[in-house]
Design an enzyme around this catalytic site. Structure first.
Site, PDB file in Angstrom:
ATOM      1  N   CYS A  42       6.601  47.050  39.796  1.00 44.75           N
ATOM      2  CA  CYS A  42       7.547  47.948  39.134  1.00 44.75           C
ATOM      3  C   CYS A  42       6.864  49.291  38.857  1.00 44.75           C
ATOM      4  CB  CYS A  42       8.035  47.335  37.822  1.00 44.75           C
ATOM      5  SG  CYS A  42       9.302  48.349  37.012  1.00 44.75           S
ATOM      6  N   ASP A  44       7.136  50.963  36.273  1.00 45.75           N
ATOM      7  CA  ASP A  44       6.872  51.051  34.828  1.00 45.75           C
ATOM      8  C   ASP A  44       5.424  51.464  34.551  1.00 45.75           C
ATOM      9  OD1 ASP A  44       6.242  50.188  32.068  1.00 45.75           O
ATOM     10  OD2 ASP A  44       8.229  49.276  32.121  1.00 45.75           O
ATOM     11  N   ARG A  46       3.569  50.922  32.216  1.00 46.56           N
ATOM     12  CA  ARG A  46       2.750  49.922  31.527  1.00 46.56           C
ATOM     13  C   ARG A  46       2.227  48.842  32.457  1.00 46.56           C
ATOM     14  NH1 ARG A  46       7.477  48.495  27.480  1.00 46.56           N
ATOM     15  NH2 ARG A  46       8.506  48.641  29.508  1.00 46.56           N
ATOM     16  N   HIS A  98       7.602  42.121  35.755  1.00 48.18           N
ATOM     17  CA  HIS A  98       7.087  42.058  34.381  1.00 48.18           C
ATOM     18  C   HIS A  98       8.234  41.766  33.428  1.00 48.18           C
ATOM     19  CE1 HIS A  98       8.507  46.105  32.981  1.00 48.18           C
ATOM     20  NE2 HIS A  98       8.583  46.297  34.269  1.00 48.18           N
ATOM     21  N   CYS A 101      11.421  44.274  31.609  1.00 53.43           N
ATOM     22  CA  CYS A 101      11.633  45.332  32.610  1.00 53.43           C
ATOM     23  C   CYS A 101      12.948  46.084  32.322  1.00 53.43           C
ATOM     24  CB  CYS A 101      11.692  44.707  34.001  1.00 53.43           C
ATOM     25  SG  CYS A 101      11.926  45.909  35.323  1.00 53.43           S
TER      26      CYS A 101
END
Ligand code: CO
Length: 209
Positions: A42, A44, A46, A98, A101
């Protein structure tokens, strides 16, 4: 303000630190890359691929998009897979989702998010394939966690069903496709146990003989 000075300062410190432990590190890397792993994750912020598995530049080939989707007609993702499998000859493809999400979350909502809803449609399809599994779940978190996991499993199948991976297996190339999920709350990876290593393990409906 215009040049983001602090990022250049960070970069200098980072490069110096690596050169201190291995003076030839960048010189060696500049000659070739030979990663054994392709990571599809992803976007993302993080969930940074290299950091999570504690790997240096050169060790992992990375493709990231919103909600780690592998769409059959996405030339971007397919080109990455082709290059990784046919040129770099990676041994492992890891689809890593994750929990928590935002893409999965948005796909569970019924409101309009604009253009991105067309991308998230693929996640709504995953939900539809497994709708019965969600009926007994009460909390939104449980639903989200389950869809995060099912989405990874679906994308692992999508990787395996590509002509690229099927052809690699048919030619005898060793290649394993894994499905993992990462916990943003604890930094821990979990294997979803869907590792696929050969042509005969994919659904017969998708096998191209
Ligand atoms: Co995400």
């Amino acid at each position: 303000m215009k040049v983001l000075r602090h990022l250049f300062d960070n970069n200098k410190k980072w490069a110096d630190k690596i050169k201190k432990s291995d003076p030839d590190f960048f010189a060696k890397l500049s000659r070739q890359q030979k990663p054994h792993y392709l990571w599809i994750g992803c976007a993302d912020s993080r969930v940074p691929a290299n950091e999570i598995v504690n790997m240096l530049p050169g060790e992992i080939f990375v493709h990231r998009n919103i909600a780690n989707l592998v769409v059959h007609t996405d030339l971007n993702c397919l080109s990455v897979i082709q290059y990784a499998v046919e040129v770099l000859r990676v041994r492992h493809i890891i689809v890593c989702g994750h929990y928590g999400c935002g893409g999965i979350q948005a796909a569970l909502e019924s409101c309009d998010h604009g253009l991105i809803d067309n991308w998230l449609r693929h996640i709504r399809d995953v939900y539809r394939y497994h709708r019965d599994k969600f009926e007994s779940l009460e909390s939104e978190k449980a639903k989200s966690d389950l869809l995060c996991e099912l989405n990874v499993i679906e994308q692992v199948a999508n990787v395996c069903n590509t002509t690229i991976v099927q052809n690699a297996w048919k030619s005898g190339q060793e290649l394993a496709v894994h499905g993992w999920i990462y916990g943003i709350e604890d930094g821990i990876l979990k294997d979803l146990d869907v590792c696929t290593t050969g042509f005969d393990q994919i659904s017969s409906h998708y096998r191209l003989k």
